[in-house]
Scaffold this active site. Structure first.
Site, PDB file in Angstrom:
ATOM      1  CG  ASP A 129      -7.860  -1.403  -8.470  1.00  0.00           C
ATOM      2  OD1 ASP A 129      -8.765  -2.194  -8.784  1.00  0.00           O
ATOM      3  OD2 ASP A 129      -6.913  -1.706  -7.720  1.00  0.00           O
ATOM      4  CG  ASP A 151      -2.167  -0.781   1.038  1.00  0.00           C
ATOM      5  OD1 ASP A 151      -2.105  -1.852   0.399  1.00  0.00           O
ATOM      6  OD2 ASP A 151      -3.221  -0.339   1.527  1.00  0.00           O
ATOM      7  CG  HIS A 208      -9.664  -1.149   0.144  1.00  0.00           C
ATOM      8  ND1 HIS A 208     -10.304  -1.457   1.337  1.00  0.00           N
ATOM      9  CD2 HIS A 208     -10.302  -1.861  -0.826  1.00  0.00           C
ATOM     10  CE1 HIS A 208     -11.271  -2.324   1.097  1.00  0.00           C
ATOM     11  NE2 HIS A 208     -11.296  -2.577  -0.198  1.00  0.00           N
ATOM     12  CD  GLU A 244     -12.699  -2.446  -7.475  1.00  0.00           C
ATOM     13  OE1 GLU A 244     -12.898  -3.660  -7.646  1.00  0.00           O
ATOM     14  OE2 GLU A 244     -11.570  -1.967  -7.244  1.00  0.00           O
TER      15      GLU A 244
END
Length: 520
Positions: A231, A200, A235, A268
């Site tokens: 995408d 990440d 997150h 998304e």
């Protein structure tokens, strides 16, 4: 004015203006305008191979733009095209270049120019949640603690309580429950939501944030893309920092609009509507996962009685967050079993799913090969199989990146033959897309359900101030006869039908798995 009252006035007006004929939907010029039009998702590696190396590429895709134009799509979304060590390319090693298997930046610029000549917009997948563990940033970051790239990623000491689960550090890909990963011969671990190969990025670092803005500016100003599919938009920060996620996308959008005020961003956020909604503050277009599942369930169960109500509930909630939001509807995508496999390879059900998607509200996305009835089930490689352009012995551009398990010459009729067959799934899609593109009501209209007494029949009116159409779908294997209320007698002109669906004197005959679209 309530939707029901609007509908009543539309119908009442129709009853008293018969002397002034209304132009049919199909006779009007195209009225849809992207992003409200249809967008086509492409896995470049599987689409069309221009140089016979077995891998789909940008030049092959450019040579097939007329196919997309003829189908009626107004935008393409390209799965990741950046350099990457994986076949799927969701782990990027260079955010400023094209994967060499796909071609060059010049090839991509040519593709964009040619797409724009055909009034097709280009959206590229932008993977900003994480990079590849092979990205030069990460390679330097793990080698040098004092590297400026160290803070591009998220680190913790192995003894930090936040990386403990029941007293044990859990690492690795398949069992990476708390998503902390070991480095060889190091006391430090790095955070990775999607597995050790995709660390990440650290959005608490202002230098990283500026780098991401630079990436977005490059693809818009230097290359010419029209927008980004973002995408894993949920997150960017951990799940317990949802508000930080929401704020980040507002920040990102504002920066991108400095380059292009009309930039298109579609996110998304794979979650229920109540989780998705707040993201619309920064991402005006989001994929409607709920409706894709609802359409498939309705088709498989032959029960459509709650479909419109569910759709209206979701749309009403989203409009309360952002009245100008774009509802990116779809059946399935590159992360899900293909629609044909999801309906057990039943061509009638596949046609019905398409008819529902393309007549209900939303801005539909099609997954490449969906219009051919391509099949596919997980693992992911087998829902991303090569597109079938022609029969094998004649197909000079078919990708060979993987040996197909589901979409083979024995299971799927190739595009060339379907295009010549008026009753094919391809021409079913094409006719519905053309109908939608030429209709104010189907492109932009609100929706009002019509109760028919049959749970198997999905019936609704789509309307704008300029136009209204009545849509009926029979999701069952048995013919249904529907008596329209007297106020619906104004809907008598057939704009679309299949399987000999018909209307006469307000009596609608709907053969099994048939659709009927009527205008005034």
């Amino acid at each position: 004015m309530t939707l029901s009252l609007k509908l009543y006035l539309f119908l009442l007006l129709g009853l008293f203006t018969v002397a002034e004929p209304t132009a049919g939907v199909a006779q009007e010029a195209r009225v849809s305008k992207w992003p409200r039009g249809v967008t086509y998702e492409i896995f470049v590696q599987a689409f069309a191979d221009s140089d016979n190396d077995g891998i789909g590429d940008i030049r092959g895709m450019t040579a097939r733009l007329d196919y997309l134009k003829a189908l009626g799509v107004e935008g393409v979304w390209l799965m990741p095209i950046n350099p990457s060590p994986s076949y799927h390319k969701y782990d990027v090693t260079n955010y400023y270049d094209i994967h060499p298997d796909y071609g060059t930046l010049d090839d991509f610029k040519t593709f964009i120019r040619e797409a724009h000549k055909r009034n097709i917009k280009v959206v590229m997948d932008l993977v900003l949640n994480h990079s590849s563990s092979q990205h030069p940033w990460f390679l330097e970051a793990k080698a040098k603690k004092d590297s400026p790239y160290r803070n591009y990623f998220v680190w913790a000491h192995k003894d930090d309580p936040q990386v403990q689960t029941k007293g044990k550090i859990i690492a690795g890909d398949s069992d990476n429950v708390n998503r902390w990963n070991k480095l060889d011969d190091s006391d430090y671990l790095y955070y990775s939501y999607f597995g050790g190969g995709m660390p990440d990025l650290n959005y608490d670092n202002p230098d990283l944030r500026e780098e991401v803005f630079k990436i977005g500016r490059f693809w818009m100003s230097e290359v010419g893309v029209d927008g980004f599919r973002l995408d894993a938009a949920r997150h960017i920060f951990p799940d317990d920092r949802a508000k930080d996620n929401h704020r980040w996308w507002v920040y990102f959008r504002n920066e991108m609009q400095k380059v292009n005020k009309e930039v298109y961003l579609v996110g998304e956020v794979w979650a229920p509507a109540e989780v998705v909604g707040p993201y619309m503050q920064g991402l005006p277009a989001l994929f409607n996962f709920d409706m894709g599942g609802a359409i498939i369930n309705a088709v498989n169960s032959a029960r459509a009685d709650s479909l419109v109500f569910k759709h209206r509930k979701i749309r009403s909630f989203y409009q309360s967050v952002n009245p100008a939001y774009v509802d990116a509807t779809f059946l399935t995508n590159h992360d899900q079993n293909r629609i044909m496999s999801s309906v057990n390879n039943n061509i009638d059900k596949a046609k019905m799913a398409a008819a529902l998607l393309l007549t209900l509200p939303g801005s539909p996305y099609l997954y490449y090969g969906e219009e051919l009835g391509m099949r596919g089930k997980k693992p992911d490689e087998y829902i991303r199989e090569p597109f079938l352009w022609d029969v094998a012995m004649k197909d000079k551009v078919r990708s060979k990146w993987i040996s197909p398990r589901y979409s083979t010459d024995s299971t799927v009729v190739p595009a060339s033959r379907q295009m010549a067959d008026k009753s094919s799934l391809y021409n079913h899609y094409k006719a519905l897309i053309q109908l939608r593109n030429n209709s104010q009501a189907l492109s932009y209209g609100e929706v009002e359900a019509l109760e028919t007494g049959y749970p198997e029949v999905c019936a609704f009116v789509r309307m704008t101030e300029q136009e209204s159409v009545l849509v009926l779908h029979n999701l069952s294997s048995q013919e249904k006869t529907v008596q329209l209320p007297s106020t619906y007698s104004v809907y008598s002109k057939v704009e679309f039908k299949n399987k000999k669906a018909s209307v006469r004197n307000r009596l609608v005959q709907l053969p099994a798995y048939s659709s009927l679209v009527l205008s005034r």
